[in-house]
Design a protein around this motif. Structure first.
Motif, PDB file in Angstrom:
ATOM      1  N   GLY A  93      25.462  38.332  74.588  1.00  0.00           N
ATOM      2  CA  GLY A  93      25.875  38.211  75.970  1.00  0.00           C
ATOM      3  C   GLY A  93      26.394  36.835  76.304  1.00  0.00           C
ATOM      4  N   GLU A  94      26.279  36.462  77.572  1.00  0.00           N
ATOM      5  CA  GLU A  94      26.777  35.181  78.077  1.00  0.00           C
ATOM      6  C   GLU A  94      25.644  34.437  78.772  1.00  0.00           C
ATOM      7  OE1 GLU A  94      29.822  33.539  81.522  1.00  0.00           O
ATOM      8  OE2 GLU A  94      30.078  35.577  80.762  1.00  0.00           O
ATOM      9  N   ILE A  95      25.496  33.154  78.462  1.00  0.00           N
ATOM     10  CA  ILE A  95      24.494  32.312  79.123  1.00  0.00           C
ATOM     11  C   ILE A  95      24.946  32.118  80.572  1.00  0.00           C
ATOM     12  CG2 ILE A  95      23.394  30.033  79.196  1.00  0.00           C
ATOM     13  CD1 ILE A  95      22.561  31.537  76.701  1.00  0.00           C
ATOM     14  N   VAL A  96      24.110  32.545  81.527  1.00  0.00           N
ATOM     15  CA  VAL A  96      24.465  32.388  82.937  1.00  0.00           C
ATOM     16  C   VAL A  96      23.656  31.290  83.618  1.00  0.00           C
ATOM     17  CG1 VAL A  96      25.358  34.721  83.251  1.00  0.00           C
ATOM     18  CG2 VAL A  96      22.936  34.276  83.651  1.00  0.00           C
ATOM     19  N   GLN A  97      22.524  30.894  82.988  1.00  0.00           N
ATOM     20  CA  GLN A  97      21.723  29.828  83.589  1.00  0.00           C
ATOM     21  C   GLN A  97      20.857  29.179  82.509  1.00  0.00           C
ATOM     22  OE1 GLN A  97      19.097  31.137  86.731  1.00  0.00           O
ATOM     23  NE2 GLN A  97      19.127  29.128  87.717  1.00  0.00           N
ATOM     24  N   ILE A  98      20.801  27.851  82.538  1.00  0.00           N
ATOM     25  CA  ILE A  98      19.893  27.089  81.683  1.00  0.00           C
ATOM     26  C   ILE A  98      18.789  26.587  82.599  1.00  0.00           C
ATOM     27  CG2 ILE A  98      19.647  25.119  80.132  1.00  0.00           C
ATOM     28  CD1 ILE A  98      22.674  25.432  79.502  1.00  0.00           C
ATOM     29  N   LEU A  99      17.542  26.957  82.284  1.00  0.00           N
ATOM     30  CA  LEU A  99      16.436  26.733  83.206  1.00  0.00           C
ATOM     31  C   LEU A  99      15.628  25.466  82.949  1.00  0.00           C
ATOM     32  CD1 LEU A  99      15.256  30.435  83.182  1.00  0.00           C
ATOM     33  CD2 LEU A  99      16.592  29.296  84.954  1.00  0.00           C
ATOM     34  N   VAL A 100      15.861  24.782  81.824  1.00  0.00           N
ATOM     35  CA  VAL A 100      15.105  23.570  81.496  1.00  0.00           C
ATOM     36  C   VAL A 100      16.057  22.449  81.105  1.00  0.00           C
ATOM     37  CG1 VAL A 100      12.970  24.742  80.837  1.00  0.00           C
ATOM     38  CG2 VAL A 100      14.725  24.386  79.144  1.00  0.00           C
ATOM     39  N   GLU A 101      15.558  21.232  81.212  1.00  0.00           N
ATOM     40  CA  GLU A 101      16.341  20.043  80.866  1.00  0.00           C
ATOM     41  C   GLU A 101      16.027  19.598  79.442  1.00  0.00           C
ATOM     42  OE1 GLU A 101      18.612  18.459  82.859  1.00  0.00           O
ATOM     43  OE2 GLU A 101      18.290  20.053  84.331  1.00  0.00           O
ATOM     44  N   ASP A 102      16.973  18.922  78.810  1.00  0.00           N
ATOM     45  CA  ASP A 102      16.778  18.390  77.463  1.00  0.00           C
ATOM     46  C   ASP A 102      15.589  17.420  77.459  1.00  0.00           C
ATOM     47  OD1 ASP A 102      17.606  18.184  74.740  1.00  0.00           O
ATOM     48  OD2 ASP A 102      18.469  16.220  75.176  1.00  0.00           O
ATOM     49  N   GLY A 103      14.678  17.606  76.498  1.00  0.00           N
ATOM     50  CA  GLY A 103      13.516  16.740  76.381  1.00  0.00           C
ATOM     51  C   GLY A 103      12.330  17.168  77.223  1.00  0.00           C
ATOM     52  N   GLU A 104      12.466  18.256  77.974  1.00  0.00           N
ATOM     53  CA  GLU A 104      11.395  18.735  78.849  1.00  0.00           C
ATOM     54  C   GLU A 104      10.332  19.486  78.045  1.00  0.00           C
ATOM     55  OE1 GLU A 104      11.074  21.935  82.515  1.00  0.00           O
ATOM     56  OE2 GLU A 104      12.927  20.787  82.296  1.00  0.00           O
ATOM     57  N   LEU A 105       9.077  19.311  78.435  1.00  0.00           N
ATOM     58  CA  LEU A 105       7.989  20.062  77.814  1.00  0.00           C
ATOM     59  C   LEU A 105       8.036  21.495  78.326  1.00  0.00           C
ATOM     60  CD1 LEU A 105       5.049  17.504  78.040  1.00  0.00           C
ATOM     61  CD2 LEU A 105       6.417  18.085  76.044  1.00  0.00           C
ATOM     62  N   VAL A 106       7.864  22.469  77.415  1.00  0.00           N
ATOM     63  CA  VAL A 106       7.878  23.873  77.792  1.00  0.00           C
ATOM     64  C   VAL A 106       6.583  24.541  77.351  1.00  0.00           C
ATOM     65  CG1 VAL A 106      10.387  24.089  77.815  1.00  0.00           C
ATOM     66  CG2 VAL A 106       9.149  24.534  75.699  1.00  0.00           C
ATOM     67  N   GLU A 107       6.215  25.581  78.062  1.00  0.00           N
ATOM     68  CA  GLU A 107       5.004  26.350  77.789  1.00  0.00           C
ATOM     69  C   GLU A 107       5.364  27.629  77.043  1.00  0.00           C
ATOM     70  OE1 GLU A 107       1.816  25.577  78.538  1.00  0.00           O
ATOM     71  OE2 GLU A 107       2.436  23.675  79.420  1.00  0.00           O
ATOM     72  N   TYR A 108       4.367  28.239  76.431  1.00  0.00           N
ATOM     73  CA  TYR A 108       4.545  29.536  75.799  1.00  0.00           C
ATOM     74  C   TYR A 108       4.973  30.547  76.864  1.00  0.00           C
ATOM     75  CZ  TYR A 108       3.343  34.112  74.010  1.00  0.00           C
ATOM     76  OH  TYR A 108       3.394  35.422  73.653  1.00  0.00           O
ATOM     77  N   GLY A 109       6.030  31.307  76.592  1.00  0.00           N
ATOM     78  CA  GLY A 109       6.506  32.330  77.513  1.00  0.00           C
ATOM     79  C   GLY A 109       7.370  31.830  78.645  1.00  0.00           C
ATOM     80  N   GLN A 110       7.604  30.523  78.728  1.00  0.00           N
ATOM     81  CA  GLN A 110       8.427  29.966  79.808  1.00  0.00           C
ATOM     82  C   GLN A 110       9.891  30.328  79.588  1.00  0.00           C
ATOM     83  OE1 GLN A 110       7.977  25.740  80.439  1.00  0.00           O
ATOM     84  NE2 GLN A 110       9.872  25.592  81.604  1.00  0.00           N
ATOM     85  N   PRO A 111      10.569  30.872  80.600  1.00  0.00           N
ATOM     86  CA  PRO A 111      11.992  31.174  80.462  1.00  0.00           C
ATOM     87  C   PRO A 111      12.809  29.907  80.239  1.00  0.00           C
ATOM     88  CG  PRO A 111      11.059  32.304  82.364  1.00  0.00           C
ATOM     89  CD  PRO A 111      10.024  31.314  81.880  1.00  0.00           C
ATOM     90  N   LEU A 112      13.724  29.963  79.260  1.00  0.00           N
ATOM     91  CA  LEU A 112      14.585  28.822  78.942  1.00  0.00           C
ATOM     92  C   LEU A 112      16.028  29.076  79.382  1.00  0.00           C
ATOM     93  CD1 LEU A 112      13.333  28.243  75.268  1.00  0.00           C
ATOM     94  CD2 LEU A 112      12.531  27.123  77.356  1.00  0.00           C
ATOM     95  N   PHE A 113      16.499  30.303  79.176  1.00  0.00           N
ATOM     96  CA  PHE A 113      17.878  30.670  79.492  1.00  0.00           C
ATOM     97  C   PHE A 113      17.894  32.065  80.129  1.00  0.00           C
ATOM     98  CE2 PHE A 113      18.012  28.060  75.665  1.00  0.00           C
ATOM     99  CZ  PHE A 113      19.001  27.138  75.939  1.00  0.00           C
ATOM    100  N   ARG A 114      18.905  32.304  80.944  1.00  0.00           N
ATOM    101  CA  ARG A 114      19.153  33.642  81.448  1.00  0.00           C
ATOM    102  C   ARG A 114      20.490  34.096  80.881  1.00  0.00           C
ATOM    103  NH1 ARG A 114      16.648  32.585  87.319  1.00  0.00           N
ATOM    104  NH2 ARG A 114      14.493  33.012  86.697  1.00  0.00           N
ATOM    105  N   VAL A 115      20.519  35.348  80.432  1.00  0.00           N
ATOM    106  CA  VAL A 115      21.688  35.880  79.738  1.00  0.00           C
ATOM    107  C   VAL A 115      22.136  37.163  80.416  1.00  0.00           C
ATOM    108  CG1 VAL A 115      22.554  36.744  77.522  1.00  0.00           C
ATOM    109  CG2 VAL A 115      20.851  34.922  77.553  1.00  0.00           C
ATOM    110  N   LYS A 116      23.439  37.289  80.603  1.00  0.00           N
ATOM    111  CA  LYS A 116      24.051  38.544  81.066  1.00  0.00           C
ATOM    112  C   LYS A 116      24.480  39.287  79.806  1.00  0.00           C
ATOM    113  CE  LYS A 116      25.971  41.359  84.045  1.00  0.00           C
ATOM    114  NZ  LYS A 116      25.127  42.289  84.766  1.00  0.00           N
ATOM    115  N   LYS A 117      23.823  40.412  79.518  1.00  0.00           N
ATOM    116  CA  LYS A 117      24.132  41.177  78.298  1.00  0.00           C
ATOM    117  C   LYS A 117      25.534  41.754  78.368  1.00  0.00           C
ATOM    118  CE  LYS A 117      19.491  42.856  77.246  1.00  0.00           C
ATOM    119  NZ  LYS A 117      18.707  44.079  77.055  1.00  0.00           N
ATOM    120  N   GLN A 118      26.111  41.929  77.172  1.00  0.00           N
ATOM    121  CA  GLN A 118      27.448  42.529  77.101  1.00  0.00           C
ATOM    122  C   GLN A 118      27.409  43.787  76.289  1.00  0.00           C
ATOM    123  OE1 GLN A 118      29.853  39.309  75.586  1.00  0.00           O
ATOM    124  NE2 GLN A 118      30.336  38.712  77.669  1.00  0.00           N
TER     125      GLN A 118
END
Length: 173
Positions: free
Chosen positions: A148-173
């Motif tokens: 698909g296509e990346i429609v949103q990036i939800l975190v910043e470079d170097g940011e700490l992330v948790e298990y299960g935390q959304p990183l990207f949103r994708v519109k499937k094709q």
């Protein structure tokens, strides 16, 4: 000691085989892999007295953290209802979220001077590497697992992330 690519290759080979346990020891370091019955793969290693627990990304089944690794925040993130409907009202149209398979540090590019793996509007396939999550000095490439296509990036470079935390949103094709 094995490098990350060698460990990932061993994980893939064990995942495809009937082997359920594997241990590699060298120069005071141990890497142990154990495949559980529900297709989860646990990797535990030790360098001296410092334990290392690492869970690889798997397309076959979602990875569940060890109970000792999953804190209250991760439990809440995993139990959080899907915000998809409320976000659609905000103008974000997506079909799929790429989530972090582990706790670690999010990196959008392979090296500081490199271009990001993906950006908003990038086309991805199921095997496209979209980012790296560093955990315990191991750099884990995260694949899109969807086309698909990346429609949103939800975190910043170097940011700490948790298990299960959304990183990207994708519109499937």
């Amino acid at each position: 000691m094995l490098n990350v690519q060698e460990i990932q290759e061993i994980i893939k080979l064990i995942d495809k085989s009937s082997i359920t346990e594997f241990t590699y020891e060298t120069e005071g370091a141990t890497v142990s892999l154990k495949k559980s019955s529900n297709a989860e793969t646990d990797v535990a290693g030790q360098a001296g007295s410092a334990p290392l627990v690492q869970q690889p990304v798997s397309k076959e089944a979602p990875i569940q953290p060890q109970p000792s690794q999953q804190g209250e925040e991760a439990k809440q993130a995993a139990a959080k209802p899907d915000d998809k409907e409320s976000d659609k009202g905000a103008g974000i149209d997506y079909d799929y979220e790429i989530v972090s398979p582990m706790v670690g540090t999010f990196y959008e590019k392979p090296a500081p001077e490199s271009d990001p793996y993906v950006s908003k509007g990038s086309k991805v396939s199921d095997d496209t590497v979209v980012c790296i999550v560093e955990a315990m000095k191991l750099f884990n490439e995260i694949e899109a697992e969807v086309s698909g296509e990346i429609v949103q990036i939800l975190v910043e470079d170097g940011e700490l992330v948790e298990y299960g935390q959304p990183l990207f949103r994708v519109k499937k094709q």
